[in-house]
Each structure stands twice: as C-alpha cells, then as structure tokens.
Design a protein around this motif. Structure first.
Motif, PDB file in Angstrom:
ATOM      1  N   LYS A   1      58.194  42.694  23.356  1.00 53.06           N
ATOM      2  CA  LYS A   1      56.851  43.004  22.884  1.00 53.06           C
ATOM      3  C   LYS A   1      55.793  42.283  23.715  1.00 53.06           C
ATOM      4  O   LYS A   1      56.052  41.220  24.280  1.00 53.06           O
ATOM      5  N   PRO A   2      54.569  42.838  23.773  1.00 55.16           N
ATOM      6  CA  PRO A   2      53.458  42.106  24.398  1.00 55.16           C
ATOM      7  C   PRO A   2      52.992  40.968  23.504  1.00 55.16           C
ATOM      8  O   PRO A   2      53.382  40.866  22.333  1.00 55.16           O
ATOM      9  N   ASP A   3      52.145  40.099  24.043  1.00 57.11           N
ATOM     10  CA  ASP A   3      51.669  38.944  23.276  1.00 57.11           C
ATOM     11  C   ASP A   3      50.804  39.360  22.089  1.00 57.11           C
ATOM     12  O   ASP A   3      50.796  38.699  21.053  1.00 57.11           O
ATOM     13  N   ILE A   4      50.036  40.437  22.268  1.00 58.94           N
ATOM     14  CA  ILE A   4      49.124  40.918  21.230  1.00 58.94           C
ATOM     15  C   ILE A   4      49.539  42.329  20.841  1.00 58.94           C
ATOM     16  O   ILE A   4      50.003  43.102  21.683  1.00 58.94           O
ATOM     17  N   GLN A   5      49.379  42.670  19.575  1.00 55.08           N
ATOM     18  CA  GLN A   5      49.723  44.010  19.127  1.00 55.08           C
ATOM     19  C   GLN A   5      48.902  45.052  19.883  1.00 55.08           C
ATOM     20  O   GLN A   5      47.723  44.841  20.187  1.00 55.08           O
TER      21      GLN A   5
ATOM     22  N   ILE B   1      39.538  34.110  21.637  1.00 51.53           N
ATOM     23  CA  ILE B   1      40.071  34.951  20.558  1.00 51.53           C
ATOM     24  C   ILE B   1      41.419  35.539  20.957  1.00 51.53           C
ATOM     25  O   ILE B   1      42.367  35.577  20.159  1.00 51.53           O
ATOM     26  N   SER B   2      41.514  36.000  22.201  1.00 55.41           N
ATOM     27  CA  SER B   2      42.762  36.583  22.695  1.00 55.41           C
ATOM     28  C   SER B   2      43.900  35.567  22.657  1.00 55.41           C
ATOM     29  O   SER B   2      45.023  35.883  22.230  1.00 55.41           O
ATOM     30  N   THR B   3      43.615  34.353  23.093  1.00 53.40           N
ATOM     31  CA  THR B   3      44.646  33.308  23.104  1.00 53.40           C
ATOM     32  C   THR B   3      45.052  32.927  21.690  1.00 53.40           C
ATOM     33  O   THR B   3      46.243  32.723  21.404  1.00 53.40           O
ATOM     34  N   TYR B   4      44.079  32.849  20.796  1.00 54.60           N
ATOM     35  CA  TYR B   4      44.383  32.516  19.402  1.00 54.60           C
ATOM     36  C   TYR B   4      45.231  33.609  18.756  1.00 54.60           C
ATOM     37  O   TYR B   4      46.203  33.317  18.044  1.00 54.60           O
ATOM     38  N   ALA B   5      44.878  34.872  19.027  1.00 52.02           N
ATOM     39  CA  ALA B   5      45.652  35.987  18.472  1.00 52.02           C
ATOM     40  C   ALA B   5      47.079  35.980  19.005  1.00 52.02           C
ATOM     41  O   ALA B   5      48.035  36.265  18.277  1.00 52.02           O
ATOM     42  N   SER B   6      47.219  35.643  20.274  1.00 52.66           N
ATOM     43  CA  SER B   6      48.554  35.566  20.870  1.00 52.66           C
ATOM     44  C   SER B   6      49.364  34.431  20.253  1.00 52.66           C
ATOM     45  O   SER B   6      50.567  34.576  20.002  1.00 52.66           O
ATOM     46  N   TYR B   7      48.691  33.322  19.981  1.00 48.95           N
ATOM     47  CA  TYR B   7      49.386  32.146  19.440  1.00 48.95           C
ATOM     48  C   TYR B   7      49.865  32.379  18.011  1.00 48.95           C
ATOM     49  O   TYR B   7      51.011  32.075  17.671  1.00 48.95           O
ATOM     50  N   ILE B   8      48.989  32.934  17.171  1.00 51.17           N
ATOM     51  CA  ILE B   8      49.371  33.117  15.768  1.00 51.17           C
ATOM     52  C   ILE B   8      50.259  34.346  15.582  1.00 51.17           C
ATOM     53  O   ILE B   8      50.967  34.458  14.582  1.00 51.17           O
TER      54      ILE B   8
END
Length: 255
Positions: free
Chosen positions: A45-49, A86-93
């Motif tokens: 999967k990619p880091d973000i949906q 925001i992108s990094t935070y979304a990827s982390y959580i």
C-alpha cells in the motif's frame, strides 16, 4: 569582462538555493508516484490512502508551481510547509506501511528540515528584490526545524548501525572521523537552535551536505541491496537532502 563581485556571487547562490527549494515539490511528487508504482508490483500500500493522496499531490504541485513562478512566493511557501506537515502526519498515523525505526528517523527528520526550509522561504529570505520586511519569527522557526534535523543526524550516527556503517564504509579515519562528524553536526545543531552564527553554520553545512549526498545517500547499492530501502524511497530521501541544501544556501547567503 569584469569578474563578478562577491555580492553578485552571493546573490546568484541565493537564487540557486531558492530555485532548488521551490522545485522540491515536483521531484517529491514524481518519486512518490514511482515509489507507489514500485509497491504496486508487490501489492504494498502507499503511505496515504488513495483518495487523499491525489489531493495531497495536487496541493504540492500547485504550491511548487506558484513558488517557481514567483507568484505570492511567501504565501505558497507557507502553504507548502503546511501541506507537507499534514501529509507526513497522515502518513504517520495511517500506519499503512511499516518502516524500521532507523528509517523513520531518516525520513521524518528530513521532512521536518524541508518544512523548515519552506518556513525560511516564507519569511522572505532569498528574495532578490525584497518589497516587504522579513518575518523573523518564521525564519527562526525554520532554523529550529533544521537544527532538529541535525540533532537526528547526531542520534543516527551514534545509535543507528545502518547509518554508522554507511559512513564507516566510505570515509577515511574510521571511528575517529565519525566522532568528529558527530561533534560537527552537534555544534551546527546548537547554532541553528540558538540562532547564533546562522550564516557561518549554514556555509559549513552547505559544504558538507553535497558530500553526504554524493558519497552516503548516493550509495544506492548499500541502501537498496543491503539495507532493503526501496529504490525510489532512497531517491526521494536524496531529493529531501537536495531541498535542505537549497534552504541552507539561502541562509548561508541571506541569513
């Protein structure tokens, strides 16, 4: 033909740094697309949906485009910093992809430094014809973020076997040289965190970073084959260091 003066050289270096940093979004999106295509082959999967991924890339390209053309550069640099955060935070959580702890430090610390670089750009640094006063608070915050990145480098060189071996295999002097690098990065981190001797610290870092990029990050065989870092992820990390170099050039000439 007269040789360019020192002011002209500094101005051109500053413009070059801004050129690199403002185009970072294009390279970052390209490497992300290639990375996710690489993962699709092995059904990872990619880091973000996916639905949010397109909005994220669109915002990144939009900010990079306006910054590149010099249209409201300060505003779009701030927007790029927020988008990347925001992108990094979304990827982390999201936790869609598992990374080793040492790789997380490399990835997130560089992202933080890029955010810091965008904040430096948003402050008005690097503008050839500055029409508004520089926002020192944004520049100071950006410098702190770069300082945190340097602290993470110190941590990695002391506690990450993977990073230590990357340096020990490619620098003469072994452990002694490695410890000198730890001290150097530590001193530079203190300069960025405190705001003292920023221009001098940036000039030193601007000399060291290309060497790291060439001999350490550029050793794709080590990172990809030995440490199993995805090929395009390593190229993405190299792009981060190039962007950090651009931010450091701005501070080295207009800090």
């Amino acid at each position: 033909m007269a040789a360019p003066s020192s002011k002209q050289v500094l101005r051109r270096l500053c413009q070059f740094g801004a050129f690199i940093l403002t185009r970072f979004g294009f390279w970052n999106c390209f490497t992300m697309l290639m990375l996710f295509a690489e993962r699709a082959d092995v059904k990872r999967k990619p880091d973000i949906q996916v639905p949010y991924l397109y909005f994220d890339m669109g915002a990144s390209v939009l900010c990079a485009s306006f910054m590149s053309f010099g249209v409201k550069r300060r505003w779009f640099a701030l927007g790029a910093a927020i988008q990347l955060a925001i992108s990094t935070y979304a990827s982390y959580i999201g936790e869609q992809v598992h990374y080793s702890d040492w790789l997380k430090v490399r990835m997130y610390s560089r992202t933080l430094a890029i955010i810091g670089g965008f904040l430096v750009l948003a402050s008005g640094a690097g503008e050839v014809y500055r029409q508004k006063h520089r926002t020192r608070s944004l520049q100071s915050t950006g410098q702190v973020f770069i300082g945190v990145y340097l602290i993470c480098m110190v941590y990695s060189l002391q506690h990450s076997k993977e990073d230590r071996m990357a340096y020990l295999n490619h620098i003469p002097g072994g452990e002694i040289t490695l410890m000198l690098l730890v001290v150097l990065f530590g001193v530079l981190a203190l300069a960025f965190l405190s705001g003292c001797y920023i221009r001098l610290a940036s000039q030193i870092l601007a000399v060291v970073l290309p060497l790291i990029l060439l001999f350490i990050d550029g050793n794709l065989g080590y990172w990809h084959n030995t440490r199993h870092v995805e090929f395009w992820n390593q190229l993405k990390l190299m792009g981060h260091n190039v962007g950090i170099f651009g931010a450091v050039l701005i501070l080295a000439t207009d800090g």
